[in-house]
Design an enzyme around this catalytic site. Structure first.
Site, mmCIF file in Angstrom:
data_model
loop_
_atom_site.group_PDB
_atom_site.id
_atom_site.type_symbol
_atom_site.label_atom_id
_atom_site.label_comp_id
_atom_site.label_asym_id
_atom_site.label_seq_id
_atom_site.Cartn_x
_atom_site.Cartn_y
_atom_site.Cartn_z
ATOM 1 N N ARG A 57 0.843 -1.205 0.000
ATOM 2 C CA ARG A 57 0.000 0.000 0.000
ATOM 3 C C ARG A 57 0.879 1.257 0.000
ATOM 4 O O ARG A 57 0.529 2.278 -0.593
ATOM 5 C CB ARG A 57 -0.905 0.012 1.233
ATOM 6 C CG ARG A 57 -1.911 -1.136 1.277
ATOM 7 C CD ARG A 57 -2.714 -1.060 2.557
ATOM 8 N NE ARG A 57 -3.711 -2.116 2.693
ATOM 9 C CZ ARG A 57 -3.471 -3.290 3.275
ATOM 10 N NH1 ARG A 57 -2.286 -3.579 3.756
ATOM 11 N NH2 ARG A 57 -4.443 -4.191 3.373
ATOM 12 N N ASP B 246 -9.896 -4.433 8.815
ATOM 13 C CA ASP B 246 -8.971 -5.480 9.273
ATOM 14 C C ASP B 246 -9.629 -6.350 10.347
ATOM 15 O O ASP B 246 -9.411 -7.564 10.395
ATOM 16 C CB ASP B 246 -7.683 -4.844 9.810
ATOM 17 C CG ASP B 246 -7.004 -3.989 8.756
ATOM 18 O OD1 ASP B 246 -7.190 -4.279 7.560
ATOM 19 O OD2 ASP B 246 -6.306 -3.019 9.121
ATOM 20 N N ARG C 292 -11.925 -8.840 8.731
ATOM 21 C CA ARG C 292 -11.139 -9.950 8.164
ATOM 22 C C ARG C 292 -10.635 -10.877 9.268
ATOM 23 O O ARG C 292 -10.560 -12.098 9.098
ATOM 24 C CB ARG C 292 -9.974 -9.391 7.340
ATOM 25 C CG ARG C 292 -10.464 -8.736 6.060
ATOM 26 C CD ARG C 292 -9.314 -8.296 5.181
ATOM 27 N NE ARG C 292 -9.814 -7.792 3.916
ATOM 28 C CZ ARG C 292 -9.305 -6.764 3.261
ATOM 29 N NH1 ARG C 292 -8.252 -6.124 3.737
ATOM 30 N NH2 ARG C 292 -9.812 -6.379 2.107
ATOM 31 N N HIS D 97 -2.570 0.036 9.073
ATOM 32 C CA HIS D 97 -3.246 -0.750 8.027
ATOM 33 C C HIS D 97 -2.213 -1.104 6.949
ATOM 34 O O HIS D 97 -2.204 -0.566 5.857
ATOM 35 C CB HIS D 97 -4.395 0.078 7.449
ATOM 36 C CG HIS D 97 -5.173 -0.608 6.367
ATOM 37 N ND1 HIS D 97 -5.829 -1.803 6.560
ATOM 38 C CD2 HIS D 97 -5.402 -0.267 5.071
ATOM 39 C CE1 HIS D 97 -6.427 -2.158 5.438
ATOM 40 N NE2 HIS D 97 -6.180 -1.245 4.520
HETATM 41 C C1 LMR Z 1 -7.658 -3.511 1.631
HETATM 42 O O1 LMR Z 1 -7.132 -3.852 2.690
HETATM 43 O O2 LMR Z 1 -8.478 -4.209 1.027
HETATM 44 C C2 LMR Z 1 -7.309 -2.170 1.048
HETATM 45 O O3 LMR Z 1 -6.430 -1.479 1.881
HETATM 46 C C3 LMR Z 1 -6.779 -2.290 -0.329
HETATM 47 C C4 LMR Z 1 -5.449 -3.013 -0.419
HETATM 48 O O4 LMR Z 1 -4.560 -2.503 -1.112
HETATM 49 O O5 LMR Z 1 -5.292 -4.105 0.120
#
Ligand code: LMR
Length: 308
Positions: free
Chosen positions: A88, A148, A151, A175
């Site tokens: 990123r 996050d 997930r 992140h």
């Molecule tokens: C994500 O976590 O989905 C976003 O930050 C996009 C990425 O580049 O992973």
């Protein structure tokens, strides 16, 4: 309640769709620089309204910020996504200029707005908005931790063989592929610590899978993900719009909390009508503190690349 979403790509359109489907906002404005693109996405989404049962009015506009005037909440998804194999952080050069221009244009027409930043590298883009707009920190929110954590719960449920609704957990920190701090020690299944069900080895696997959640999807899709980012944003927007006082980990300017200063990074916050109403400090153990410190060092390194 008027919400503007800048960037009508997959993430922006998903945000608009989830916000509309939840039916709490009167209006969503979708703005994009590509001629006719936001108008097309908005029309397509509006044609789902009778099917999905929402009354939110979605309008699309090409780069005319007057249409965003008096937005209560603005979401910035603009910029380029990463490609497989990229981090990123590699997006900083292009996205910093875009986020700076977009945030100042939004504030010009909605001086009282709350801004949610999605564009990557998200913590650094949140810091950039903080440094360049003069908005109070309560009105600048980086989305990453909410995504996050979603997930993380997915991976925990998978490891437990449990429904996701049984699982609770949170990811703090940056992140980024290495910066996320999934709090496995505190995660629960219906109030029982997940460590009662899963071995340390399995929990470490959950942690690692969570940290590379975005990268895994980018590899599979050829570009970055959009459904979960869109849903995460809609959760934050709803918490603010409906004054829910919900707790999410978000990127927020820290001023001493977690021993950190002058940085925007993921920490638990309470979201309500005023934006970030409180930063929640939880007791971390030594390993988590060390991971958080390392994560902050990574974010600061990226922040140093900004031409401020
Ligand atoms: C994500 O976590 O989905 C976003 O930050 C996009 C990425 O580049 O992973």
């Amino acid at each position: 309640m008027k919400v503007t979403v800048v960037g009508a790509g997959a993430v922006g359109a998903s945000c608009a769709e989830y916000i509309a489907i939840k039916n709490f906002a009167s209006e969503v404005v979708l703005l994009d620089i590509k001629e006719g693109f936001a108008e097309g996405k908005a029309m397509d989404l509006m044609q789902t309204a009778s099917l999905n049962g929402f009354d939110t009015k979605i309008t699309g506009i090409t780069n005319d910020y007057t249409a965003t005037a008096d937005s209560d909440i603005c979401v910035i998804t603009s910029g380029i996504p990463r490609k497989p194999g990229m981090t990123r952080e590699e997006l900083i050069d292009i996205n910093a200029g875009i986020v700076k221009t977009v945030s100042s244009s939004l504030i010009k027409h909605s001086p009282k707005t709350i801004i949610i930043i999605v564009s990557n590298p998200m913590d650094t883009m949140t810091y950039l908005v903080h440094k360049t707009t003069g908005l109070p920190k309560s009105r600048i929110i980086g989305m990453g931790g909410a995504l996050d954590s979603a997930r993380f719960k997915y991976r925990l449920a998978e490891a437990l063989g449990a429904p996701i609704s049984d699982v609770d957990g949170m990811v703090i920190g940056g992140h980024s592929d290495t910066g996320m701090v999934p709090l496995t020690r505190l995660a629960t299944r219906n109030s029982v610590l997940v460590s009662d069900f899963l071995s340390e080895e399995r929990l470490n696997q959950v942690k690692e899978d969570t940290k590379v959640g975005g990268a895994t999807l980018t590899k599979l899709l050829g570009t970055s993900a959009w459904y979960a980012p869109g849903a995460a944003v809609s959760g934050l927007v709803q918490a603010i719009a409906c004054d829910q006082k919900k707790m999410f980990p978000c990127s927020v300017l820290l001023e001493g909390e977690y021993g950190l200063n002058d940085i925007c990074i993921g920490a638990p916050v309470i979201l309500g009508r005023n934006g970030i109403e409180k930063i929640v400090e939880i007791e971390l153990n030594d390993a988590e503190k060390a991971h958080m410190k390392e994560s902050a060092e990574g974010v600061k390194k990226t922040n140093d690349l900004l031409a401020l």
